[in-house]
Design an enzyme around this catalytic site. Structure first.
Site, mmCIF file in Angstrom:
data_model
loop_
_atom_site.group_PDB
_atom_site.id
_atom_site.type_symbol
_atom_site.label_atom_id
_atom_site.label_comp_id
_atom_site.label_asym_id
_atom_site.label_seq_id
_atom_site.Cartn_x
_atom_site.Cartn_y
_atom_site.Cartn_z
ATOM 1 N N ALA A 132 0.832 -1.127 -0.054
ATOM 2 C CA ALA A 132 0.030 -0.200 0.064
ATOM 3 C C ALA A 132 1.057 1.378 0.129
ATOM 4 O O ALA A 132 1.584 1.447 0.761
ATOM 5 C CB ALA A 132 -0.910 -0.018 1.297
ATOM 6 N N GLU A 157 16.836 15.473 10.960
ATOM 7 C CA GLU A 157 15.558 15.760 10.196
ATOM 8 C C GLU A 157 15.712 17.665 9.811
ATOM 9 O O GLU A 157 16.245 18.048 10.565
ATOM 10 C CB GLU A 157 14.124 15.658 10.521
ATOM 11 C CG GLU A 157 14.003 14.193 11.098
ATOM 12 C CD GLU A 157 13.596 13.319 9.850
ATOM 13 O OE1 GLU A 157 13.226 14.039 8.604
ATOM 14 O OE2 GLU A 157 13.582 12.142 9.846
ATOM 15 N N LYS A 192 9.641 5.504 22.951
ATOM 16 C CA LYS A 192 10.367 4.031 23.052
ATOM 17 C C LYS A 192 10.453 3.896 24.441
ATOM 18 O O LYS A 192 10.484 2.512 24.971
ATOM 19 C CB LYS A 192 11.637 4.276 22.610
ATOM 20 C CG LYS A 192 11.650 4.542 20.964
ATOM 21 C CD LYS A 192 12.833 4.912 20.290
ATOM 22 C CE LYS A 192 12.764 4.855 18.682
ATOM 23 N NZ LYS A 192 14.129 5.809 18.164
#
Lengths: 447, 447
Positions: free
Chosen positions: A54, A200, A215
């Site tokens: 997908a 990022e 986490k």
């Protein structure tokens, strides 16, 4: 791989695998599924058939993914009903949650790398897995290729885990490691990390500790058999860590790391519970976690019978993460072939989650003070007034370059104290007429 | 532990467990079986019943083992035929081998901590397990409580392992670590380790590397899908490691460790194969293995997709080892309940085992030489003549205390060279008139 025969009620009926997402991790998974088909078949005892991938857009060039282009579909809702195992590497809360719930309702087991979703709504997913009698595996959600969740669910399941200290975010470890080796400041180092692809364009989720907190929630849930959500985790990022903090740590042979800390402890009011927090802390250079450099991850576990354990490796990247996904896929597929299931949710202990104000840590405090008699006594009194006990004090005389006034630098390490008491101490110090500047305040872990 | 229901064709029929041996590990296993009975039942999906403990003498006081004294028996031959799982913690080749073969012929799965037997005759045991359709698990045989074999058999099974570096013997690590921190010599430190219970009265199996070689064989077999026996492993212990070696390592910010090294490599004649060896080596203090202190163990793995991984923890002791045994027992019991089997022997790659003379390493060589012009040129020529390339040379002038003659100390680190070429170099150096003494020769690993 030469394997002995397995009980195989399905004969050679293939295990149908649907893949949700075809980014860095997804394309690695797809490639490994194709390239390792023979190996997977031998390990599972049945062939694996990729029935669809997908994606958001079908037209995109994906010639690097060696599969029949007809497998790409935008209809994820339909795809999840046509599989025995749904592998989800899209990330984010929605639409991932709805797709995984639908997959399990349709009888598919789930392998996911989605830490955010699990930390937000794990119990709902586990309940759906239980209701459908399917597996929910997510080794790739914490520390990439490092097998850490499976040992906690299986090897250490009979032991009492008392503490988990994790370096679980590669970006922040890279930044702190570079600050340590170069002496550079935070902003400059983040810019360098961005240029190298370790951070990022918007680094907030990493540097502010959101990723590590999700986490930490997953680790604490498994370690203490207690439901812990990402929002339950006290969180402080690394954007306030200065070159002075790093230098102060170095001066006492420590190193600054962003730690995910999950601890079985007792609060000030006597409540036994768990403390789960993410914040920068100093640890001694002799501690095994101090050797975790660059963008590597490690999880350090203390348990009653096993003692200290550490698991170290690459925390991110397409191939390491895909490998963790594939390990889960083999385990789940073997359960399907053999007719069993892996461990489900274990939340029987249901311990209270303690407030961070109750958590107890040692602190390292660096102060610039006036260099005159009686100052140390006044500073010591501020600690005594707020009930924080001093372990060591070190004093350096230095001359303030701008004013020419003589200044002393005091480095104080406290005995274990609560966040609340420490905050009161720091307020008192900041207000004190003899303290020119509170240069650095940082927790010390791993003693 | 709250567990969802498992498929359980046996209903509540107990899993019968026979225990062979009741020493330090055996009594820990027996105690955990009793104390964690509810937990084990929940994790397995069936109760566990301890049906007997084979011991050498029945009369001995074992009041610390909380089981019905009637369970102790000297008839191990009979006991192994009355169990679904036989747990062996006796050690040694015989009678353990015969008992485990008989157990498997009788349909029992085996959980063992017996590294010596597996390294001697693993394929025979695996063949018996295959013939009987039962499991053979041995997580406790390498690195105690550290889950290392299961990740190698399962999580990393689809990856290509290129190198394994292990600190797998706690006694030798304790001795080398103490030599590093105190500067003391080997004999003195071993005596101290014996007094503290870290070394046996006869420490040969540990200090001469036999124990580590057996574990190296098991790691190499799993890593490279190739049968490697303990006798195939090149072995050099730590009894020749001197305080001078340790000091030389320290001077270049390295530390000396006894390493088990399993490497996928190509020999000098172009043969692709595996090199498996145990010997002391220097590694940089920044390497994760350098932080392994005291009697701890760690296994460092390099694999194509996963990258670098390290597993760290306690390598020995009753509770850590018993915990590894119990982890295996749960896995095997769950296979029995679900009607499947775990992975069997994987020896499909069947790679040649290369001679140690073919293995390629960097070397650190410390020489005392005469302090006069031309000496360095003569030394360099000895390296050139034997085809060993020099990476760095460092020279210290010092005065020899006994004769008063000026001497220089040369520390040379080579580029990667074969054992054979290095041996020729050292012979040439020892025979050279300008070399007063070859102080230390040691391999350098982990670059």
């Amino acid at each position: 791989m030469s394997m002995s025969e397995h009980t195989n009620p399905l004969g050679d009926k293939p295990i149908r695998v649907a893949l949700l997402g075809c980014g860095v991790v997804g394309s690695s998974v797809a490639r490994m599924l194709v390239e390792s088909a023979d190996d997977l078949r031998a390990r599972i005892g049945a062939p694996v058939e990729l029935v669809g991938i997908a994606v958001r857009r079908v037209g995109k060039d994906r010639s690097d993914v060696p599969v029949d282009p007809a497998l790409f579909t935008t209809d994820a809702e339909d795809l999840v009903t046509r599989a025995d195992i749904v592998v989800e590497v899209v990330g984010g809360i929605d639409p991932a949650r709805g797709l995984l719930l639908k997959a399990m309702e349709s009888g598919a087991s789930v392998v996911t790398a989605n830490k955010a979703l699990l930390a937000e709504d794990g119990p709902t997913l586990y309940a759906a897995a239980d209701a459908a009698g399917v597996d929910l595996y997510y080794e790739a959600a914490v520390a990439g290729a490092i097998p850490i969740l499976r040992p906690m669910r299986e090897s250490l399941a009979g032991d009492d885990v008392t503490k988990v200290l994790g370096i679980v975010n590669g970006t922040t470890n890279f930044v702190l490691d570079k600050m340590d080796t170069t002496g550079a400041g935070f902003e400059e180092t983040v810019a360098q990390a961005q240029a190298l692809g370790y951070a990022e364009a918007d680094p907030t989720a990493d540097v502010e500790g959101f990723d590590a907190a999700a986490k930490a929630a997953l680790l604490a849930s498994l370690a203490f058999h207690t439901r812990v959500k990402g929002a339950d985790v006290f969180r402080e990022g690394i954007s306030d860590v200065t070159a002075a903090d790093i230098a102060a740590a170095k001066a006492m042979d420590h190193v600054v790391k962003l730690l995910a800390i999950c601890e079985r402890t007792t609060g000030q009011n006597g409540t036994s519970g768990v403390s789960v927090r993410v914040h920068p802390a100093m640890i001694a250079r002799t501690h095994p976690l101090a050797s975790v450099r660059d963008a590597y991850n490690a999880v350090f576990v203390e348990a009653s019978a096993a003692g200290q354990l550490m698991f170290y490796g690459r925390g991110a990247g397409g191939d390491p993460t895909a490998l963790a996904v594939l390990g889960d896929l083999v385990a789940v597929a073997r359960h399907i072939v053999a007719g069993g299931r892996g461990p489900g949710e274990s939340a029987y202990a249901d311990l209270p989650i303690l407030d961070v104000g109750d958590s107890v840590t040692r602190y390292h405090i660096s102060l610039d003070v006036e260099d005159r008699p009686g100052v140390l006594a006044q500073v010591a009194q501020a600690f005594a007034d707020t009930g924080v006990s001093i372990e060591t004090v070190r004093q350096h005389i230095r001359t303030n370059s701008s004013s020419g006034e003589a200044r002393a630098n005091l480095v104080i390490v406290t005995h274990a104290a609560t966040e609340a008491a420490l905050a009161a101490t720091v307020d008192a110090l900041a207000a004190s007429e003899v303290v020119a500047e509170v240069v650095s305040v940082m927790r010390v872990e791993g003693a």
